[in-house]
Motif scaffolding. Structure first.
Motif, PDB file in Angstrom:
ATOM      1  N   MET A 284       0.838  -1.170   0.000  1.00 34.14           N
ATOM      2  CA  MET A 284       0.000   0.000   0.000  1.00 34.14           C
ATOM      3  C   MET A 284       0.883   1.233   0.000  1.00 34.14           C
ATOM      4  O   MET A 284       1.864   1.315   0.705  1.00 34.14           O
ATOM      5  N   LYS A 285       0.537   2.166  -0.838  1.00 34.35           N
ATOM      6  CA  LYS A 285       1.163   3.479  -0.813  1.00 34.35           C
ATOM      7  C   LYS A 285       0.049   4.494  -0.995  1.00 34.35           C
ATOM      8  O   LYS A 285      -0.950   4.219  -1.657  1.00 34.35           O
ATOM      9  N   ARG A 286       0.205   5.636  -0.354  1.00 31.95           N
ATOM     10  CA  ARG A 286      -0.807   6.670  -0.496  1.00 31.95           C
ATOM     11  C   ARG A 286      -0.199   8.032  -0.236  1.00 31.95           C
ATOM     12  O   ARG A 286       0.768   8.169   0.496  1.00 31.95           O
ATOM     13  N   PHE A 287      -0.801   9.019  -0.872  1.00 33.69           N
ATOM     14  CA  PHE A 287      -0.427  10.402  -0.682  1.00 33.69           C
ATOM     15  C   PHE A 287      -1.379  10.979   0.355  1.00 33.69           C
ATOM     16  O   PHE A 287      -2.590  10.870   0.213  1.00 33.69           O
ATOM     17  N   VAL A 288      -0.848  11.577   1.411  1.00 33.72           N
ATOM     18  CA  VAL A 288      -1.661  12.065   2.521  1.00 33.72           C
ATOM     19  C   VAL A 288      -1.473  13.570   2.676  1.00 33.72           C
ATOM     20  O   VAL A 288      -0.363  14.082   2.565  1.00 33.72           O
ATOM     21  N   VAL A 289      -2.569  14.258   2.929  1.00 35.02           N
ATOM     22  CA  VAL A 289      -2.567  15.691   3.225  1.00 35.02           C
ATOM     23  C   VAL A 289      -3.026  15.852   4.670  1.00 35.02           C
ATOM     24  O   VAL A 289      -4.012  15.243   5.088  1.00 35.02           O
ATOM     25  N   VAL A 290      -2.305  16.671   5.436  1.00 30.58           N
ATOM     26  CA  VAL A 290      -2.690  16.961   6.817  1.00 30.58           C
ATOM     27  C   VAL A 290      -2.928  18.461   6.929  1.00 30.58           C
ATOM     28  O   VAL A 290      -2.090  19.263   6.523  1.00 30.58           O
ATOM     29  N   GLU A 291      -4.097  18.808   7.460  1.00 30.86           N
ATOM     30  CA  GLU A 291      -4.488  20.211   7.635  1.00 30.86           C
ATOM     31  C   GLU A 291      -4.685  20.505   9.117  1.00 30.86           C
ATOM     32  O   GLU A 291      -5.079  19.630   9.871  1.00 30.86           O
ATOM     33  N   ALA A 292      -4.448  21.742   9.477  1.00 30.34           N
ATOM     34  CA  ALA A 292      -4.729  22.202  10.831  1.00 30.34           C
ATOM     35  C   ALA A 292      -5.924  23.133  10.768  1.00 30.34           C
ATOM     36  O   ALA A 292      -6.068  23.924   9.848  1.00 30.34           O
ATOM     37  N   SER A 293      -6.803  23.009  11.758  1.00 30.44           N
ATOM     38  CA  SER A 293      -8.003  23.845  11.809  1.00 30.44           C
ATOM     39  C   SER A 293      -8.138  24.407  13.223  1.00 30.44           C
ATOM     40  O   SER A 293      -8.034  23.666  14.186  1.00 30.44           O
ATOM     41  N   PRO A 294      -8.381  25.715  13.365  1.00 27.63           N
ATOM     42  CA  PRO A 294      -8.463  26.285  14.707  1.00 27.63           C
ATOM     43  C   PRO A 294      -9.780  26.021  15.431  1.00 27.63           C
ATOM     44  O   PRO A 294      -9.840  26.102  16.644  1.00 27.63           O
ATOM     45  N   PHE A 295     -10.845  25.720  14.723  1.00 30.44           N
ATOM     46  CA  PHE A 295     -12.157  25.563  15.358  1.00 30.44           C
ATOM     47  C   PHE A 295     -12.818  24.284  14.905  1.00 30.44           C
ATOM     48  O   PHE A 295     -13.362  24.238  13.809  1.00 30.44           O
ATOM     49  N   PRO A 296     -12.871  23.216  15.631  1.00 30.92           N
ATOM     50  CA  PRO A 296     -12.114  23.048  16.874  1.00 30.92           C
ATOM     51  C   PRO A 296     -10.637  22.814  16.567  1.00 30.92           C
ATOM     52  O   PRO A 296     -10.266  22.700  15.407  1.00 30.92           O
TER      53      PRO A 296
ATOM     54  N   VAL B 209      -7.982  20.915  15.662  1.00 29.40           N
ATOM     55  CA  VAL B 209      -7.928  19.576  15.082  1.00 29.40           C
ATOM     56  C   VAL B 209      -6.834  19.494  14.029  1.00 29.40           C
ATOM     57  O   VAL B 209      -6.633  20.435  13.269  1.00 29.40           O
ATOM     58  N   LEU B 210      -6.132  18.350  14.003  1.00 33.73           N
ATOM     59  CA  LEU B 210      -5.331  17.977  12.848  1.00 33.73           C
ATOM     60  C   LEU B 210      -6.178  16.993  12.061  1.00 33.73           C
ATOM     61  O   LEU B 210      -6.729  16.045  12.626  1.00 33.73           O
ATOM     62  N   HIS B 211      -6.296  17.210  10.771  1.00 27.67           N
ATOM     63  CA  HIS B 211      -7.123  16.364   9.927  1.00 27.67           C
ATOM     64  C   HIS B 211      -6.251  15.763   8.828  1.00 27.67           C
ATOM     65  O   HIS B 211      -5.745  16.494   7.975  1.00 27.67           O
ATOM     66  N   ALA B 212      -6.056  14.441   8.868  1.00 27.90           N
ATOM     67  CA  ALA B 212      -5.308  13.733   7.830  1.00 27.90           C
ATOM     68  C   ALA B 212      -6.306  13.090   6.887  1.00 27.90           C
ATOM     69  O   ALA B 212      -7.314  12.526   7.320  1.00 27.90           O
ATOM     70  N   ARG B 213      -6.020  13.197   5.588  1.00 25.43           N
ATOM     71  CA  ARG B 213      -6.925  12.581   4.619  1.00 25.43           C
ATOM     72  C   ARG B 213      -6.131  12.102   3.411  1.00 25.43           C
ATOM     73  O   ARG B 213      -5.076  12.634   3.083  1.00 25.43           O
ATOM     74  N   CYS B 214      -6.673  11.065   2.800  1.00 20.29           N
ATOM     75  CA  CYS B 214      -6.150  10.551   1.539  1.00 20.29           C
ATOM     76  C   CYS B 214      -7.354  10.126   0.716  1.00 20.29           C
ATOM     77  O   CYS B 214      -8.494  10.401   1.092  1.00 20.29           O
ATOM     78  N   ALA B 215      -7.125   9.432  -0.384  1.00 17.53           N
ATOM     79  CA  ALA B 215      -8.222   9.109  -1.297  1.00 17.53           C
ATOM     80  C   ALA B 215      -9.333   8.296  -0.638  1.00 17.53           C
ATOM     81  O   ALA B 215     -10.504   8.490  -0.930  1.00 17.53           O
ATOM     82  N   ASP B 216      -8.977   7.392   0.283  1.00 13.25           N
ATOM     83  CA  ASP B 216      -9.982   6.466   0.802  1.00 13.25           C
ATOM     84  C   ASP B 216     -10.161   6.504   2.319  1.00 13.25           C
ATOM     85  O   ASP B 216     -10.844   5.651   2.880  1.00 13.25           O
ATOM     86  N   ALA B 217      -9.551   7.460   3.009  1.00 13.29           N
ATOM     87  CA  ALA B 217      -9.649   7.462   4.466  1.00 13.29           C
ATOM     88  C   ALA B 217      -9.487   8.872   5.018  1.00 13.29           C
ATOM     89  O   ALA B 217      -8.981   9.768   4.341  1.00 13.29           O
ATOM     90  N   SER B 218      -9.910   9.023   6.261  1.00 16.54           N
ATOM     91  CA  SER B 218      -9.814  10.305   6.949  1.00 16.54           C
ATOM     92  C   SER B 218      -9.607  10.040   8.432  1.00 16.54           C
ATOM     93  O   SER B 218     -10.079   9.033   8.960  1.00 16.54           O
ATOM     94  N   PHE B 219      -8.890  10.940   9.107  1.00 18.51           N
ATOM     95  CA  PHE B 219      -8.599  10.761  10.530  1.00 18.51           C
ATOM     96  C   PHE B 219      -8.429  12.133  11.151  1.00 18.51           C
ATOM     97  O   PHE B 219      -7.781  13.007  10.575  1.00 18.51           O
ATOM     98  N   ARG B 220      -9.033  12.337  12.321  1.00 14.34           N
ATOM     99  CA  ARG B 220      -8.918  13.613  13.024  1.00 14.34           C
ATOM    100  C   ARG B 220      -8.361  13.391  14.428  1.00 14.34           C
ATOM    101  O   ARG B 220      -8.727  12.435  15.096  1.00 14.34           O
TER     102      ARG B 220
END
Length: 161
Positions: free
Chosen positions: A1-13, A15-26
């Motif tokens: 498995m290989k995937r390209f992941v983007v992680v974003e920061a959000s002030p409200f709330p 949260v760090l939000h990681a996402r790729c084509a088929d999954a998401s995690f906060r």
């Protein structure tokens, strides 16, 4: 498995939000822990070391992570092998085996190659139902933002020896 992941920061709330084509995690962070950026803070390549046999992918991955759970002792040995064989990776991560399945991650990374354990549990800033395979990506973003693995909420130093 290989995937390209983007992680974003959000002030409200907070949260760090990681996402790729088929999954998401906060991951919810305290206001003191969150990065100062409120946009994309990291984009990287994740490669599964248990399934990938392409040496060039392993050598250029930002995050090397296992998909098979290990005991703490076995995970620490595997991390030492990974970081030695692939010194350019930003973070290496191995899931930990526990009663009823994976109980967290063993991780090595950062400029000092610190090794920490990040357990799962009822009082962690993430939920068990989320795609926990993206937690190492959040920790990679944490390192990119100038933090250390030891500063991650709920992380503790791995046992030595």
């Amino acid at each position: 498995m290989k995937r390209f992941v983007v992680v974003e920061a959000s002030p409200f709330p907070d949260v760090l939000h990681a996402r790729c084509a088929d999954a998401s995690f906060r991951v919810r962070l305290s206001p003191a822990d969150r990065p100062h950026s409120t946009s994309v803070i990291d984009e990287h390549l994740v490669v599964d070391v248990d399934t990938c046999r392409d040496g060039s992918l392993l050598d250029c991955a930002d995050v090397l992570q296992g998909s098979r759970a290990h005991s703490v002792t076995s995970a620490l040995h595997w991390l030492a092998e990974l970081t030695s064989a692939h010194p350019a990776c930003g973070i290496a991560a191995v899931p930990l085996a526990g009663a009823g399945g994976a109980s967290g991650w063993a991780l090595a990374g950062g400029s000092d190659r610190s090794v920490v354990l990040v357990p799962y549990g009822p009082y962690r800033p993430y939920t068990a139902s989320a795609d926990q395979s993206l937690l190492p990506s959040c920790l990679h973003a944490w390192l990119v933002a100038g933090r250390s693995l030891r500063e991650w909420p709920c992380a503790h130093d791995a046992p030595s020896g």
